[in-house]
Design a protein around this motif. Sequence first.
Motif, PDB file in Angstrom:
ATOM      1  N   TYR A 188       0.723  -1.426   0.116  1.00  0.00           N
ATOM      2  CA  TYR A 188      -0.153   0.165  -0.296  1.00  0.00           C
ATOM      3  C   TYR A 188       0.611   1.461   0.251  1.00  0.00           C
ATOM      4  O   TYR A 188       0.039   2.887   0.401  1.00  0.00           O
ATOM      5  CB  TYR A 188      -1.043  -0.375   0.985  1.00  0.00           C
ATOM      6  N   LYS A 189       2.112   1.265  -0.089  1.00  0.00           N
ATOM      7  CA  LYS A 189       2.858   2.344  -0.546  1.00  0.00           C
ATOM      8  C   LYS A 189       2.741   3.204  -1.286  1.00  0.00           C
ATOM      9  O   LYS A 189       2.270   4.495  -0.219  1.00  0.00           O
ATOM     10  CB  LYS A 189       4.496   2.394  -0.805  1.00  0.00           C
ATOM     11  N   TYR A 190       1.715   3.283  -2.395  1.00  0.00           N
ATOM     12  CA  TYR A 190       1.837   4.000  -4.084  1.00  0.00           C
ATOM     13  C   TYR A 190       0.338   4.766  -3.102  1.00  0.00           C
ATOM     14  O   TYR A 190       0.148   5.907  -3.506  1.00  0.00           O
ATOM     15  CB  TYR A 190       1.931   3.845  -4.235  1.00  0.00           C
ATOM     16  N   THR A 191      -0.530   3.592  -2.412  1.00  0.00           N
ATOM     17  CA  THR A 191      -2.230   4.061  -2.058  1.00  0.00           C
ATOM     18  C   THR A 191      -1.734   5.206  -1.046  1.00  0.00           C
ATOM     19  O   THR A 191      -2.593   6.215  -1.630  1.00  0.00           O
ATOM     20  CB  THR A 191      -2.755   2.867  -1.773  1.00  0.00           C
ATOM     21  N   LEU A 192      -0.562   5.013  -0.385  1.00  0.00           N
ATOM     22  CA  LEU A 192      -0.868   5.334   1.337  1.00  0.00           C
ATOM     23  C   LEU A 192      -0.565   6.747   0.674  1.00  0.00           C
ATOM     24  O   LEU A 192      -0.374   8.460   0.719  1.00  0.00           O
ATOM     25  CB  LEU A 192       0.175   5.144   2.286  1.00  0.00           C
ATOM     26  N   THR A 238      -1.146  14.432  -5.912  1.00  0.00           N
ATOM     27  CA  THR A 238      -0.638  14.015  -4.987  1.00  0.00           C
ATOM     28  C   THR A 238      -0.876  12.347  -6.035  1.00  0.00           C
ATOM     29  O   THR A 238       0.229  11.479  -5.772  1.00  0.00           O
ATOM     30  CB  THR A 238      -1.013  13.240  -4.151  1.00  0.00           C
ATOM     31  N   HIS A 239      -1.518  12.736  -6.914  1.00  0.00           N
ATOM     32  CA  HIS A 239      -1.650  11.002  -7.761  1.00  0.00           C
ATOM     33  C   HIS A 239      -0.497  11.132  -8.797  1.00  0.00           C
ATOM     34  O   HIS A 239       0.311  10.549  -9.212  1.00  0.00           O
ATOM     35  CB  HIS A 239      -2.917  11.386  -8.526  1.00  0.00           C
ATOM     36  N   THR A 240       0.137  12.612  -9.142  1.00  0.00           N
ATOM     37  CA  THR A 240       0.380  13.086 -10.253  1.00  0.00           C
ATOM     38  C   THR A 240       2.126  12.626  -9.964  1.00  0.00           C
ATOM     39  O   THR A 240       3.080  12.144 -10.006  1.00  0.00           O
ATOM     40  CB  THR A 240       0.551  15.008 -10.135  1.00  0.00           C
ATOM     41  N   ASN A 241       2.029  13.142  -8.043  1.00  0.00           N
ATOM     42  CA  ASN A 241       3.660  13.227  -7.533  1.00  0.00           C
ATOM     43  C   ASN A 241       3.677  11.475  -7.576  1.00  0.00           C
ATOM     44  O   ASN A 241       4.996  10.873  -7.141  1.00  0.00           O
ATOM     45  CB  ASN A 241       3.031  13.664  -6.313  1.00  0.00           C
ATOM     46  N   VAL A 242       2.499  10.291  -7.182  1.00  0.00           N
ATOM     47  CA  VAL A 242       3.424   9.220  -7.191  1.00  0.00           C
ATOM     48  C   VAL A 242       2.731   8.618  -9.009  1.00  0.00           C
ATOM     49  O   VAL A 242       4.445   7.527  -8.943  1.00  0.00           O
ATOM     50  CB  VAL A 242       1.509   7.954  -6.742  1.00  0.00           C
ATOM     51  N   GLN A 268      -1.077  15.861 -19.372  1.00  0.00           N
ATOM     52  CA  GLN A 268      -2.314  16.348 -19.030  1.00  0.00           C
ATOM     53  C   GLN A 268      -3.659  15.672 -18.057  1.00  0.00           C
ATOM     54  O   GLN A 268      -4.361  16.354 -18.506  1.00  0.00           O
ATOM     55  CB  GLN A 268      -2.954  15.224 -20.135  1.00  0.00           C
ATOM     56  N   TYR A 269      -3.180  14.744 -17.491  1.00  0.00           N
ATOM     57  CA  TYR A 269      -4.137  13.980 -16.238  1.00  0.00           C
ATOM     58  C   TYR A 269      -3.530  15.059 -14.955  1.00  0.00           C
ATOM     59  O   TYR A 269      -4.708  15.688 -14.366  1.00  0.00           O
ATOM     60  CB  TYR A 269      -3.480  13.210 -15.472  1.00  0.00           C
ATOM     61  N   LEU A 276      -7.257   9.412 -14.306  1.00  0.00           N
ATOM     62  CA  LEU A 276      -6.636   9.074 -13.945  1.00  0.00           C
ATOM     63  C   LEU A 276      -6.383   7.383 -14.777  1.00  0.00           C
ATOM     64  O   LEU A 276      -4.851   7.315 -14.649  1.00  0.00           O
ATOM     65  CB  LEU A 276      -6.985   8.233 -12.201  1.00  0.00           C
ATOM     66  N   ILE A 277      -7.437   6.939 -14.929  1.00  0.00           N
ATOM     67  CA  ILE A 277      -7.421   5.828 -15.361  1.00  0.00           C
ATOM     68  C   ILE A 277      -6.463   5.372 -16.828  1.00  0.00           C
ATOM     69  O   ILE A 277      -6.122   5.305 -17.179  1.00  0.00           O
ATOM     70  CB  ILE A 277      -8.994   5.168 -15.555  1.00  0.00           C
ATOM     71  N   VAL A 278      -6.358   6.904 -17.849  1.00  0.00           N
ATOM     72  CA  VAL A 278      -5.576   6.678 -18.423  1.00  0.00           C
ATOM     73  C   VAL A 278      -3.995   6.776 -18.662  1.00  0.00           C
ATOM     74  O   VAL A 278      -3.574   5.596 -18.700  1.00  0.00           O
ATOM     75  CB  VAL A 278      -6.095   8.554 -19.125  1.00  0.00           C
ATOM     76  N   PRO A 279      -3.330   7.480 -17.364  1.00  0.00           N
ATOM     77  CA  PRO A 279      -1.756   7.137 -17.379  1.00  0.00           C
ATOM     78  C   PRO A 279      -1.849   6.318 -16.497  1.00  0.00           C
ATOM     79  O   PRO A 279      -0.614   5.449 -16.401  1.00  0.00           O
ATOM     80  CB  PRO A 279      -1.938   8.948 -16.173  1.00  0.00           C
ATOM     81  N   VAL A 280      -2.820   5.732 -15.556  1.00  0.00           N
ATOM     82  CA  VAL A 280      -2.621   4.074 -14.713  1.00  0.00           C
ATOM     83  C   VAL A 280      -2.849   3.058 -16.250  1.00  0.00           C
ATOM     84  O   VAL A 280      -1.581   2.513 -15.248  1.00  0.00           O
ATOM     85  CB  VAL A 280      -3.797   5.003 -13.502  1.00  0.00           C
ATOM     86  N   THR A 281      -3.184   3.304 -16.649  1.00  0.00           N
ATOM     87  CA  THR A 281      -3.208   2.126 -18.077  1.00  0.00           C
ATOM     88  C   THR A 281      -2.245   2.067 -18.667  1.00  0.00           C
ATOM     89  O   THR A 281      -1.524   1.019 -19.237  1.00  0.00           O
ATOM     90  CB  THR A 281      -4.815   2.392 -18.597  1.00  0.00           C
TER      91      THR A 281
END
Length: 314
Positions: A188-192, A238-242, A268-269, A276-281
């Motif tokens: 859960y590192k990056y989730t946290l 924070t998502h961008t940081n991860v 772009q995100y 968010l689904i685009v960079p994650v995918t």
Amino acid sequence: MKIKVGISSCLLGHEVRYDGTHKHLRLATESLSRYFDFVPECPEVGIGMTIPRKPIRLVGNPESPDAVAVHDETLDYSHALTAFGEKKAAEHQDLCGYIFMKNSPSCGLFRVKVYQENGYPSATPGRGLYAKAFTNLHPLLPVEESGRLCEPLLRENFVTRVFAYANWLQLKKQGLTVKAILDFHVRYKYTLMAHSPSKYAELGRMLADAGNHEPDALGERYFAELMTTLKTLASRKTHTNVLMHLQGYLKKKISSSEKQELATIIEQYRTAQIPLIVPVTLLRHHFNNHPDPYINKQAYLQPYPDDLSLRNAI
């Protein structure tokens, strides 16, 4: 196996409200039910009230209101609703979340009206008596209201917490060890980090001398901080940081053009042009082609099943 989640009965379409109607929440029955085993409760019916029945409302001190019948305050259901909440909280030790009916004097979590002697609601809202009793005994349980689940960020946050809670309960069933706690934290590192970089760092410091602590006690402390941290809504920042941290694991594995494409997608995100689904995918695509044992452990890239489509709107 499906995850057990409590829910107000009316949200499943059960006609249990005071007027014999329901408040069907299609998100629950048409989407979440694929992975959640819903446990319905209607506290009014549970304490013996009829269908239909006189409506009730909260009155008095918002901190400790009473639940009485509208236009007849001699019909006081306060003790019964509170006792029913405590009884069900004791029975349902295996729930991993709870969806409550909004605005309800029994089930409402937030902004429930508490009426005063002048006939107007207090400026300070209250909490439904059943919901209050239940959540007081399960303070770490992921809970949310039906209305708030219409907000994509709150919906995604709730489901993330439910799956994390379920994963922890499964770990406890297997038996807590220091290694198991540390492995869970790695997962859960990056989730946290997406929810609170500072709290992630605090949890890391908590576990720095994990070997010097008894696993069960350490686990209770860790889990309390974990669930508190996950209640904080992750932001684009924070998502961008991860995403950028994860990008770093690919710098020696993908081509220059692929690096540029990934950096562009993340930007772009960040600027709210894409969800968010685009960079994650795209990250998952690259890690499928270039597996990394550490990244493969991360819950962040798939905190819940893809077909819930929760990251398509955030």
